[in-house]
Design a protein around this motif. Structure first.
Motif, mmCIF file in Angstrom:
data_model
loop_
_atom_site.group_PDB
_atom_site.id
_atom_site.type_symbol
_atom_site.label_atom_id
_atom_site.label_comp_id
_atom_site.label_asym_id
_atom_site.label_seq_id
_atom_site.Cartn_x
_atom_site.Cartn_y
_atom_site.Cartn_z
ATOM 1 N N TRP A 28 0.852 -1.187 0.000
ATOM 2 C CA TRP A 28 0.000 0.000 0.000
ATOM 3 C C TRP A 28 0.887 1.237 0.000
ATOM 4 C CZ3 TRP A 28 1.677 2.466 4.246
ATOM 5 C CH2 TRP A 28 1.998 1.725 5.388
ATOM 6 N N THR A 29 0.288 2.352 -0.338
ATOM 7 C CA THR A 29 0.967 3.646 -0.314
ATOM 8 C C THR A 29 0.044 4.659 0.333
ATOM 9 O OG1 THR A 29 2.193 3.128 -2.337
ATOM 10 C CG2 THR A 29 2.032 5.456 -1.728
ATOM 11 N N LEU A 30 0.586 5.442 1.269
ATOM 12 C CA LEU A 30 -0.168 6.497 1.944
ATOM 13 C C LEU A 30 0.662 7.773 1.984
ATOM 14 C CD1 LEU A 30 -1.579 4.649 5.105
ATOM 15 C CD2 LEU A 30 -2.893 5.473 3.138
ATOM 16 N N PRO A 31 -0.010 8.926 2.002
ATOM 17 C CA PRO A 31 0.721 10.184 2.189
ATOM 18 C C PRO A 31 0.972 10.424 3.671
ATOM 19 C CG PRO A 31 -1.599 10.645 1.921
ATOM 20 C CD PRO A 31 -1.431 9.155 1.755
ATOM 21 N N ASP A 32 2.036 11.163 3.956
ATOM 22 C CA ASP A 32 2.260 11.566 5.342
ATOM 23 C C ASP A 32 1.729 12.978 5.556
ATOM 24 O OD1 ASP A 32 4.177 13.340 4.323
ATOM 25 O OD2 ASP A 32 5.885 12.231 5.095
ATOM 26 N N GLN A 33 1.994 13.539 6.710
ATOM 27 C CA GLN A 33 1.468 14.865 7.044
ATOM 28 C C GLN A 33 2.072 15.978 6.192
ATOM 29 O OE1 GLN A 33 3.714 13.159 8.907
ATOM 30 N NE2 GLN A 33 4.594 14.409 10.550
ATOM 31 N N HIS A 34 3.129 15.656 5.442
ATOM 32 C CA HIS A 34 3.759 16.621 4.531
ATOM 33 C C HIS A 34 3.418 16.311 3.073
ATOM 34 C CE1 HIS A 34 6.068 18.101 7.929
ATOM 35 N NE2 HIS A 34 6.391 16.856 8.205
ATOM 36 N N ALA A 76 10.734 1.627 11.418
ATOM 37 C CA ALA A 76 9.339 1.701 11.852
ATOM 38 C C ALA A 76 8.591 2.818 11.137
ATOM 39 C CB ALA A 76 9.270 1.932 13.361
ATOM 40 N N VAL A 77 7.311 2.587 10.904
ATOM 41 C CA VAL A 77 6.408 3.604 10.370
ATOM 42 C C VAL A 77 5.119 3.584 11.185
ATOM 43 C CG1 VAL A 77 7.355 3.574 8.034
ATOM 44 C CG2 VAL A 77 5.449 2.086 8.598
ATOM 45 N N PHE A 78 4.458 4.719 11.194
ATOM 46 C CA PHE A 78 3.233 4.890 11.974
ATOM 47 C C PHE A 78 2.084 5.277 11.050
ATOM 48 C CE2 PHE A 78 0.825 8.222 14.542
ATOM 49 C CZ PHE A 78 -0.108 7.317 15.009
ATOM 50 N N VAL A 79 1.015 4.471 11.074
ATOM 51 C CA VAL A 79 -0.193 4.736 10.292
ATOM 52 C C VAL A 79 -1.286 5.191 11.245
ATOM 53 C CG1 VAL A 79 -2.008 3.727 8.864
ATOM 54 C CG2 VAL A 79 0.370 3.061 8.504
ATOM 55 N N ALA A 80 -1.854 6.363 10.966
ATOM 56 C CA ALA A 80 -2.973 6.881 11.743
ATOM 57 C C ALA A 80 -4.242 6.835 10.900
ATOM 58 C CB ALA A 80 -2.695 8.314 12.186
ATOM 59 N N ARG A 104 7.196 10.879 11.252
ATOM 60 C CA ARG A 104 6.281 10.795 10.116
ATOM 61 C C ARG A 104 4.983 10.119 10.544
ATOM 62 N NH1 ARG A 104 8.298 8.071 4.585
ATOM 63 N NH2 ARG A 104 8.044 10.116 3.696
ATOM 64 N N VAL A 105 3.873 10.702 10.129
ATOM 65 C CA VAL A 105 2.553 10.119 10.367
ATOM 66 C C VAL A 105 1.941 9.830 9.007
ATOM 67 C CG1 VAL A 105 0.273 10.417 11.397
ATOM 68 C CG2 VAL A 105 2.262 11.544 12.444
ATOM 69 N N LEU A 106 1.721 8.548 8.721
ATOM 70 C CA LEU A 106 1.077 8.165 7.468
ATOM 71 C C LEU A 106 -0.426 8.265 7.686
ATOM 72 C CD1 LEU A 106 3.317 5.124 6.554
ATOM 73 C CD2 LEU A 106 3.540 7.508 5.839
ATOM 74 N N LEU A 107 -1.086 9.035 6.846
ATOM 75 C CA LEU A 107 -2.492 9.378 7.034
ATOM 76 C C LEU A 107 -3.400 8.478 6.213
ATOM 77 C CD1 LEU A 107 -1.977 13.228 6.829
ATOM 78 C CD2 LEU A 107 -2.162 11.834 8.904
ATOM 79 N N ASP A 108 -4.164 7.660 6.905
ATOM 80 C CA ASP A 108 -5.143 6.783 6.256
ATOM 81 C C ASP A 108 -6.488 7.499 6.322
ATOM 82 O OD1 ASP A 108 -6.517 4.719 5.142
ATOM 83 O OD2 ASP A 108 -6.103 3.273 6.728
#
Length: 156
Positions: A28-34, A76-80, A104-108
């Motif tokens: 999967w691919t998600l954008p972060d807060q930037h 590590a990565v963080f998905v919110a 980094r916060v990956l935004l779902d």
């Protein structure tokens, strides 16, 4: 009979979330807060998933004093999961505030990624990965326990 069928379809998403050790996670691919895209790949060793604001607050508390690059150094990565957050709130307040985070916060935004993984609201799901395959999973309801686990995690 109609209710039994409805119940079965209601339970399908819950049953589909079960992950077993050795399962390969779908990419999967998600954008972060930037607005920078991140794709799940073989270098991701730890996937942290928060299904709600309480889970995200646990991650924020665990990472409060950590320098930039702390999660990346551990693979590590963080998905919110922010699908329930009103768009106007996320656009005007929440995401701009996240831009100040040292991680980094990956935004779902529509819950398509977070919903793939089991986990309780108010907690953080930790998926330990090896080449995108599940090695172990753990849930954290305490920021100090999450911080301690992250402190022990090192990139090989």
């Amino acid at each position: 009979m109609k209710y039994a069928i409805a119940l079965l379809f209601a339970l399908l998403p819950v049953l589909a979330q079960a992950l077993e050790t050795g399962d390969k996670l779908a990419p999967w691919t998600l954008p972060d807060q930037h607005d920078q895209a991140y794709s799940l790949g073989p270098s991701t060793r730890i996937l942290l998933v928060a299904r709600d604001m309480d889970g995200a607050k646990l991650v924020k508390a665990a990472l409060a004093e950590q320098p930039q690059g702390y999660l990346e150094a551990r693979g590590a990565v963080f998905v919110a999961d922010i699908q329930r957050m009103p768009a106007i709130i996320s656009k005007l307040f929440a995401i701009p505030a996240m831009r100040d985070y040292s991680y980094r916060v990956l935004l779902d935004r529509d819950g398509q990624v977070a919903s793939r993984y089991p986990g309780k609201e108010g907690q953080v799901l930790w998926l330990q990965l090896d080449n995108a395959s599940l090695v172990a999973q753990q849930e954290y309801a305490d920021a100090n326990a999450l911080k301690a686990a992250l402190d022990q995690a090192k990139r090989p």
